[in-house]
Design an enzyme around this catalytic site. Structure first.
Site, PDB file in Angstrom:
ATOM      1  N   PRO A 193      17.178   3.012  -9.829  1.00 10.00           N
ATOM      2  CA  PRO A 193      17.310   1.614  -9.412  1.00 10.00           C
ATOM      3  C   PRO A 193      17.339   1.477  -7.887  1.00 10.00           C
ATOM      4  O   PRO A 193      17.891   2.331  -7.197  1.00 10.00           O
ATOM      5  CB  PRO A 193      18.668   1.208  -9.993  1.00 10.00           C
ATOM      6  CG  PRO A 193      19.436   2.484 -10.101  1.00 10.00           C
ATOM      7  CD  PRO A 193      18.434   3.566 -10.362  1.00 10.00           C
ATOM      8  N   CYS A 252       4.831 -17.975  13.572  1.00  8.99           N
ATOM      9  CA  CYS A 252       3.718 -18.903  13.708  1.00  8.99           C
ATOM     10  C   CYS A 252       2.816 -18.880  12.493  1.00  8.99           C
ATOM     11  O   CYS A 252       1.705 -18.342  12.536  1.00  8.99           O
ATOM     12  CB  CYS A 252       2.941 -18.588  14.977  1.00  8.99           C
ATOM     13  SG  CYS A 252       3.969 -18.894  16.399  1.00  8.99           S
ATOM     14  N   GLU A 253       3.317 -19.374  11.409  1.00  8.62           N
ATOM     15  CA  GLU A 253       2.555 -19.470  10.175  1.00  8.62           C
ATOM     16  C   GLU A 253       3.176 -20.548   9.315  1.00  8.62           C
ATOM     17  O   GLU A 253       4.404 -20.540   9.129  1.00  8.62           O
ATOM     18  CB  GLU A 253       2.630 -18.134   9.427  1.00  8.62           C
ATOM     19  CG  GLU A 253       1.266 -17.514   9.340  1.00  8.62           C
ATOM     20  CD  GLU A 253       1.227 -16.190   8.642  1.00  8.62           C
ATOM     21  OE1 GLU A 253       1.148 -15.185   9.362  1.00  8.62           O
ATOM     22  OE2 GLU A 253       1.261 -16.189   7.409  1.00  8.62           O
ATOM     23  N   TYR A 271      14.616  -4.888  -0.033  1.00  8.01           N
ATOM     24  CA  TYR A 271      13.248  -5.253   0.349  1.00  8.01           C
ATOM     25  C   TYR A 271      13.183  -6.342   1.424  1.00  8.01           C
ATOM     26  O   TYR A 271      12.264  -7.155   1.431  1.00  8.01           O
ATOM     27  CB  TYR A 271      12.430  -5.659  -0.898  1.00  8.01           C
ATOM     28  CG  TYR A 271      12.406  -4.587  -1.962  1.00  8.01           C
ATOM     29  CD1 TYR A 271      11.744  -3.392  -1.731  1.00  8.01           C
ATOM     30  CD2 TYR A 271      13.063  -4.749  -3.177  1.00  8.01           C
ATOM     31  CE1 TYR A 271      11.724  -2.377  -2.700  1.00  8.01           C
ATOM     32  CE2 TYR A 271      13.051  -3.759  -4.145  1.00  8.01           C
ATOM     33  CZ  TYR A 271      12.383  -2.574  -3.896  1.00  8.01           C
ATOM     34  OH  TYR A 271      12.363  -1.582  -4.849  1.00  8.01           O
ATOM     35  N   GLY A 331      14.061  -0.978 -11.681  1.00 11.04           N
ATOM     36  CA  GLY A 331      13.558  -2.290 -12.087  1.00 11.04           C
ATOM     37  C   GLY A 331      14.551  -3.343 -12.501  1.00 11.04           C
ATOM     38  O   GLY A 331      14.188  -4.522 -12.589  1.00 11.04           O
ATOM     39  N   TYR A 343       5.937 -13.220  -2.326  1.00  9.90           N
ATOM     40  CA  TYR A 343       6.097 -13.319  -3.791  1.00  9.90           C
ATOM     41  C   TYR A 343       6.628 -14.683  -4.244  1.00  9.90           C
ATOM     42  O   TYR A 343       7.052 -14.800  -5.381  1.00  9.90           O
ATOM     43  CB  TYR A 343       7.104 -12.280  -4.308  1.00  9.90           C
ATOM     44  CG  TYR A 343       6.987 -10.891  -3.753  1.00  9.90           C
ATOM     45  CD1 TYR A 343       5.852 -10.118  -3.981  1.00  9.90           C
ATOM     46  CD2 TYR A 343       8.034 -10.323  -3.021  1.00  9.90           C
ATOM     47  CE1 TYR A 343       5.767  -8.825  -3.495  1.00  9.90           C
ATOM     48  CE2 TYR A 343       7.950  -9.031  -2.536  1.00  9.90           C
ATOM     49  CZ  TYR A 343       6.814  -8.290  -2.768  1.00  9.90           C
ATOM     50  OH  TYR A 343       6.744  -7.016  -2.292  1.00  9.90           O
TER      51      TYR A 343
HETATM   52  N1  LLP Z   1      10.898   3.698  -9.047  1.00  6.68           N
HETATM   53  C1  LLP Z   1       9.620   3.473  -8.769  1.00  6.68           C
HETATM   54  C2  LLP Z   1       8.610   4.473  -9.121  1.00  6.68           C
HETATM   55  C3  LLP Z   1       9.244   2.292  -8.109  1.00  6.68           C
HETATM   56  O1  LLP Z   1       7.964   2.071  -7.842  1.00  6.68           O
HETATM   57  C4  LLP Z   1      10.244   1.343  -7.758  1.00  6.68           C
HETATM   58  C5  LLP Z   1       9.883   0.111  -7.060  1.00  6.68           C
HETATM   59  C6  LLP Z   1      11.576   1.632  -8.071  1.00  6.68           C
HETATM   60  C7  LLP Z   1      11.878   2.821  -8.725  1.00  6.68           C
HETATM   61  C8  LLP Z   1      12.703   0.703  -7.721  1.00  6.68           C
HETATM   62  O2  LLP Z   1      12.585  -0.508  -8.382  1.00  6.68           O
HETATM   63  P1  LLP Z   1      13.754  -1.602  -8.288  1.00  6.68           P
HETATM   64  O3  LLP Z   1      14.954  -1.064  -9.020  1.00  6.68           O
HETATM   65  O4  LLP Z   1      14.058  -1.822  -6.859  1.00  6.68           O
HETATM   66  O5  LLP Z   1      13.181  -2.797  -8.951  1.00  6.68           O
HETATM   67  N2  LLP Z   1       8.799  -5.179  -2.666  1.00  6.68           N
HETATM   68  C9  LLP Z   1       9.002  -5.731  -3.990  1.00  6.68           C
HETATM   69  C10 LLP Z   1       9.500  -4.691  -4.963  1.00  6.68           C
HETATM   70  C11 LLP Z   1       8.554  -3.513  -5.084  1.00  6.68           C
HETATM   71  C12 LLP Z   1       9.091  -2.468  -6.012  1.00  6.68           C
HETATM   72  C13 LLP Z   1       8.226  -1.261  -5.970  1.00  6.68           C
HETATM   73  N3  LLP Z   1       8.701  -0.182  -6.762  1.00  6.68           N
HETATM   74  C14 LLP Z   1       9.982  -6.898  -3.880  1.00  6.68           C
HETATM   75  O6  LLP Z   1      10.417  -7.195  -2.784  1.00  6.68           O
HETATM   76  O7  LLP Z   1      10.292  -7.531  -4.871  1.00  6.68           O
END
Ligand code: LLP
Length: 447
Positions: A300, A370-371, A399, A257, A343
């Site tokens: 992460p 096309c949007e 992502y 996160g 987002y």
């Molecule tokens: N662990 C779990 C259980 C998760 O669900 C996630 C992300 C992570 C770790 C990794 O989180 P990060 O460090 O990348 O924040 N598609 C969205 C983000 C979705 C994240 C889903 N879970 C975007 O593009 O912002």
């Protein structure tokens, strides 16, 4: 050679890869971006290996003071064999959420005992496959999954080591769709269901071994206090369950996160500070609830890979709406980067070509799909952009590729790894034949 970033802050606090330089034209990893665009065509994902390895070092340094740390990379952020191989080299395990992800990391040489299998609706096939691949931990999300996992483990005469995923009830300030730790969430058990889960496992599911708890409070997080709060709840819950059921759970997975800096508006805390807060909170809460400091997993994704990645596009049509905006259209958009349209994510970009003009104009970067919602960047100041110029969009490592689609039947871009003036293709550009590879025309339509 002008260095853009000089002595830089933590990698996740930089908009650009750490090797970004401008010497007339723009360079990353010692490679001239305009040359890369010409040679490999656009759109093109480019990953800077130095930036990625530096982030890994930052994580290792940040947690060097805590011996019971398990660092796993959330492969959902960007998963392919070359990137996974680098993470394996750097000593990371993996958080995976599908058979496709754990297969990929397996093919990259990952030690499967350092792989966690997460997800809120793992299929029976995936559970069987994960048992066969020997993934180290299942993060069990719901009652349905527990039942399947135990049945399949019995059939294979295996013991599945699990962490129980639960929602700690933390609200953090991030986009609603990427918030996961609040109580009304599709992920994990509610805190009040934990007794039932533990009792079921102890009394009925003999092939499931509880190792600890797992939570994830959201993504693109800027407030470290959220982690302190999460850790306190996790340790309190772990200690209560251990006492009540005479268990020896000693593992906590605190999720991922940590945020990154997409634009000048973003001020994420450093990885070093994240490490300090986690270690300190674990110490304080362990003492408070009278347990030995547990093994801590972090997972992460974004903060590992986002800053290392950029996307190169070629500017095509330009349009000045009379009394309106100036649109600059690039040869990619929402199919290679769906984040702005999903987002309202913001990005920063620069022209990779030599910039002669000091005058800038405010433009909107539109995608080719096309949007009307396919807008990549609003209100970007660019110095006299021209058709044919190469646009470098920063911080696209996380992502983007992993959420890319073939919308409008467009081939997905190639991905390059750059380092020390060397560039290697790590994902081929899709071909027209790739697009129809899975298509079939039934015989009866051929008659
Ligand atoms: N662990 C779990 C259980 C998760 O669900 C996630 C992300 C992570 C770790 C990794 O989180 P990060 O460090 O990348 O924040 N598609 C969205 C983000 C979705 C994240 C889903 N879970 C975007 O593009 O912002």
């Amino acid at each position: 050679m002008g260095i853009n970033q000089g002595e830089h802050a933590g990698v996740n606090q930089c908009i650009k890869p750490v090797t970004t330089k401008r010497d007339g034209e723009l360079y990353i990893g010692g490679c001239n971006l305009k040359y890369l665009a010409e040679r490999f065509k656009t759109p093109l994902y480019v990953i800077d290996e130095s930036t990625l390895r530096e982030v890994c070092r930052e994580y290792k340094n940040a947690f060097s003071g805590y011996k019971n740390i398990k660092m796993t990379y959330a492969s959902k952020a960007l998963c392919n064999t070359a990137i996974s191989k680098i993470l394996v080299d750097e000593g990371f395990g993996f958080d995976t959420v599908s058979e496709g992800e754990f297969y990929t990391v397996y093919k990259s040489g990952a030690d499967m005992s350092n792989v966690t299998f997460n997800g809120n609706n793992k299929s029976v096939n995936e559970i069987v496959s994960a048992l066969e691949f020997g993934v180290g931990r299942f993060s069990v999300d719901n009652f349905y999954e527990l039942d399947i996992l135990n049945k399949e483990a019995v059939k294979k005469n295996k013991i599945a080591d699990v962490l129980i995923r639960f929602t700690p009830g933390i609200e953090c300030h991030t986009h609603d769709y990427i918030k996961t730790g609040q109580t009304d969430s599709k992920f994990g058990f509610d805190k009040i269901q934990l007794d039932e889960v533990v009792e079921l496992i102890l009394n009925q599911y003999k092939n499931i071994n509880i190792k600890g708890l797992h939570a994830h409070i959201g993504s693109q997080i800027f407030e470290l206090q959220s982690y302190a709060d999460e850790i306190d709840i996790l340790i309190k819950t772990l200690s209560e369950l251990n006492n009540k059921y005479n268990l020896v759970m000693d593992e906590l997975n605190i999720g991922g996160g940590l945020g990154v800096k997409y634009t000048e508006k973003d001020h994420p805390p450093s990885i070093a500070d994240f490490g300090k807060v986690v270690i300190e909170s674990v110490k304080v809460s362990s003492q408070k609830y009278g347990i030995n400091p547990p093994i801590i997993y972090i997972e992460p994704g974004r903060s590992i890979i986002s800053t290392a990645g950029v996307t190169l596009y070629t500017i095509g049509s330009m349009k000045q709406v009379p009394n309106g905006r100036k649109y600059i259209t690039v040869d990619g958009g929402m199919a290679d980067n769906p984040r702005p349209s999903m987002y309202h994510a913001e990005y920063y970009a620069e022209i990779a070509d030599d910039i002669n003009s000091k005058e800038t104009e405010c433009v909107t970067i539109a995608g080719r799909y096309c949007e009307s919602g396919d807008i990549l960047i609003e209100n970007l100041e660019l110095p006299s952009p021209k058709s044919g110029d190469i646009l470098c969009v920063y911080n696209t490592g996380a992502y983007n590729y992993s959420m890319a689609s073939n919308y409008n039947r467009v081939q997905k871009p190639a991905m390059l790894l750059v380092n020390n003036s060397q560039s290697d293709i790590i994902v081929n550009r899709e071909t027209l034949d790739d697009l129809i590879r899975a298509d079939l025309i039934p015989d009866r339509l051929r008659r």
